[in-house]
Design a protein around this motif. Structure first.
Motif, PDB file in Angstrom:
ATOM      1  N   ASP A   1      56.847 -14.297  38.798  1.00 42.52           N
ATOM      2  CA  ASP A   1      57.134 -15.679  38.412  1.00 42.52           C
ATOM      3  C   ASP A   1      58.612 -15.956  38.615  1.00 42.52           C
ATOM      4  O   ASP A   1      59.465 -15.363  37.952  1.00 42.52           O
ATOM      5  CB  ASP A   1      56.742 -15.898  36.950  1.00 42.52           C
ATOM      6  CG  ASP A   1      56.801 -17.363  36.543  1.00 42.52           C
ATOM      7  OD1 ASP A   1      57.298 -18.184  37.353  1.00 42.52           O
ATOM      8  OD2 ASP A   1      56.372 -17.694  35.435  1.00 42.52           O
TER       9      ASP A   1
ATOM     10  N   ARG B   1      59.929 -19.053  38.318  1.00 43.31           N
ATOM     11  CA  ARG B   1      60.350 -20.275  37.647  1.00 43.31           C
ATOM     12  C   ARG B   1      61.480 -19.974  36.673  1.00 43.31           C
ATOM     13  O   ARG B   1      61.482 -18.946  36.003  1.00 43.31           O
ATOM     14  CB  ARG B   1      59.163 -20.900  36.907  1.00 43.31           C
ATOM     15  CG  ARG B   1      58.125 -21.527  37.825  1.00 43.31           C
ATOM     16  CD  ARG B   1      56.940 -22.054  37.048  1.00 43.31           C
ATOM     17  NE  ARG B   1      56.212 -20.969  36.392  1.00 43.31           N
ATOM     18  CZ  ARG B   1      55.095 -21.147  35.681  1.00 43.31           C
ATOM     19  NH1 ARG B   1      54.597 -22.357  35.546  1.00 43.31           N
ATOM     20  NH2 ARG B   1      54.490 -20.116  35.135  1.00 43.31           N
TER      21      ARG B   1
ATOM     22  N   THR C   1      63.830 -19.993  33.431  1.00 46.97           N
ATOM     23  CA  THR C   1      63.618 -20.112  31.997  1.00 46.97           C
ATOM     24  C   THR C   1      64.402 -21.312  31.478  1.00 46.97           C
ATOM     25  O   THR C   1      65.253 -21.883  32.178  1.00 46.97           O
ATOM     26  CB  THR C   1      64.084 -18.843  31.275  1.00 46.97           C
ATOM     27  OG1 THR C   1      65.519 -18.732  31.417  1.00 46.97           O
ATOM     28  CG2 THR C   1      63.424 -17.603  31.852  1.00 46.97           C
TER      29      THR C   1
ATOM     30  N   ARG D   1      67.861 -22.884  33.095  1.00 40.21           N
ATOM     31  CA  ARG D   1      68.014 -24.304  33.462  1.00 40.21           C
ATOM     32  C   ARG D   1      69.204 -24.915  32.736  1.00 40.21           C
ATOM     33  O   ARG D   1      69.947 -25.718  33.310  1.00 40.21           O
ATOM     34  CB  ARG D   1      66.734 -25.073  33.136  1.00 40.21           C
ATOM     35  CG  ARG D   1      65.557 -24.765  34.064  1.00 40.21           C
ATOM     36  CD  ARG D   1      64.461 -25.810  33.919  1.00 40.21           C
ATOM     37  NE  ARG D   1      63.885 -25.795  32.584  1.00 40.21           N
ATOM     38  CZ  ARG D   1      62.851 -25.069  32.220  1.00 40.21           C
ATOM     39  NH1 ARG D   1      62.262 -24.269  33.102  1.00 40.21           N
ATOM     40  NH2 ARG D   1      62.378 -25.122  30.996  1.00 40.21           N
TER      41      ARG D   1
ATOM     42  N   TRP E   1      66.881 -15.850  45.341  1.00 38.58           N
ATOM     43  CA  TRP E   1      66.411 -15.613  43.976  1.00 38.58           C
ATOM     44  C   TRP E   1      65.620 -14.306  43.893  1.00 38.58           C
ATOM     45  O   TRP E   1      65.778 -13.534  42.938  1.00 38.58           O
ATOM     46  CB  TRP E   1      65.539 -16.780  43.515  1.00 38.58           C
ATOM     47  CG  TRP E   1      66.300 -18.031  43.199  1.00 38.58           C
ATOM     48  CD1 TRP E   1      67.596 -18.313  43.516  1.00 38.58           C
ATOM     49  CD2 TRP E   1      65.804 -19.180  42.509  1.00 38.58           C
ATOM     50  NE1 TRP E   1      67.940 -19.572  43.072  1.00 38.58           N
ATOM     51  CE2 TRP E   1      66.862 -20.124  42.454  1.00 38.58           C
ATOM     52  CE3 TRP E   1      64.575 -19.516  41.964  1.00 38.58           C
ATOM     53  CZ2 TRP E   1      66.723 -21.373  41.854  1.00 38.58           C
ATOM     54  CZ3 TRP E   1      64.428 -20.767  41.362  1.00 38.58           C
ATOM     55  CH2 TRP E   1      65.487 -21.682  41.295  1.00 38.58           C
TER      56      TRP E   1
END
Length: 287
Positions: free
Chosen positions: A2, A4, A6, A10, A215
């Protein structure tokens, strides 16, 4: 896996973007181009905000975050073309006194080039025989050294530089799309023309592909993935700047437009820490 962000990540990215928008807007960028020097006050502000001590353990006075968070921060620095030896100073936190706090400017000799040598308080690596060379980027003065040295932090430095490239690629994508929505030709905005749409779409694809690679490499720390991420990020930054120039047309080639600054910085970053030839060797050896 994952990828995305956290909520904390952000918030970190938002905070850094707001800080840079307040302290290094377009007016400050142009002032830096005109002066050619390093803003020591801004450097200390970055230190106070934890920019350089981001990965330093809390017990040593740092923020205690990891490489994924550092990548997010350096991407924001790349968006605004923040000048100075950011990567080298960040890597020197906890090693060179004053680096973490932004009181010391640190540069490094790697790959035969030394950025910001005259402004640096400390040079890591051998720069004894460094000679000045004309830099295409007005915001990155360069010296060349005879001996090509490599620091222990080269891979991390390459990844953080790749993150800066991704930030620049994202910024030029936004600039191209914004201009395409406003500029009119033959009675309609140029964003309505298929050729312009294709250019902008290609820029977005390059940016997102490079961002995903950077990333991912920040999570794994794998040398081969870092080399691949640097290649993709260098290609995205230089390719997007060129396409942004095309979208802007004649005005994109003027000194007053900022597009050329992104292209010139991308060219210089591509030669630092892990240039294409070395990165390709790393990937090829793995394959």
């Amino acid at each position: 896996m994952d990828f995305r962000l956290t909520e904390d990540q952000r918030a970190l990215r938002k905070g850094v973007r707001e800080l840079l928008a307040r302290r290094f807007d377009r007016e400050a960028l142009r002032a830096a181009v005109d002066s050619g020097g390093l803003d020591r006050e801004l450097w200390r502000e970055l230190g106070a905000a934890g920019f350089f001590a981001l990965r330093l353990p809390e017990e040593e006075g740092g923020v205690g975050l990891g490489l994924p968070e550092a990548v997010l921060v350096f991407e924001e620095a790349g968006r605004v073309l923040l000048p100075g030896p950011l990567v080298a100073t960040h890597l020197a936190a906890g090693v060179v006194p004053g680096a973490a706090e932004g009181e010391a400017v640190v540069t490094a000799a790697d790959g035969g080039l030394v950025p910001w040598l005259d402004e640096a308080d400390v040079v890591r690596g051998d720069a004894e025989d460094a000679v000045p060379v004309r830099s295409v980027d007005p915001l990155t003065p360069l010296h060349r050294v005879r001996e090509v040295t490599s620091t222990d932090d080269r891979l991390v430095a390459a990844l953080l530089t790749a993150a800066e490239q991704v930030g620049s690629a994202g910024r030029t994508t936004d600039a191209a799309v914004s201009h395409a929505r406003e500029r009119e030709q033959f009675g309609q905005v140029i964003g309505g023309f298929q050729a312009v749409k294709h250019l902008c779409a290609g820029m977005l694809v390059r940016t997102e592909l490079a961002r995903a690679a950077v990333w991912a490499a920040a999570v794994t720390g794998d040398p081969v993935e870092i080399a691949g991420a640097k290649l993709l990020a260098d290609g995205a930054a230089t390719g997007n700047a060129r396409d942004c120039l095309q979208v802007h047309g004649g005005m994109g080639f003027t000194w007053e437009a900022d597009v050329h600054l992104h292209l010139k910085r991308a060219w210089v970053r591509a030669q630092l820490w892990l240039p294409a030839a070395r990165a390709e060797e790393v990937v090829a050896a793995h394959l």
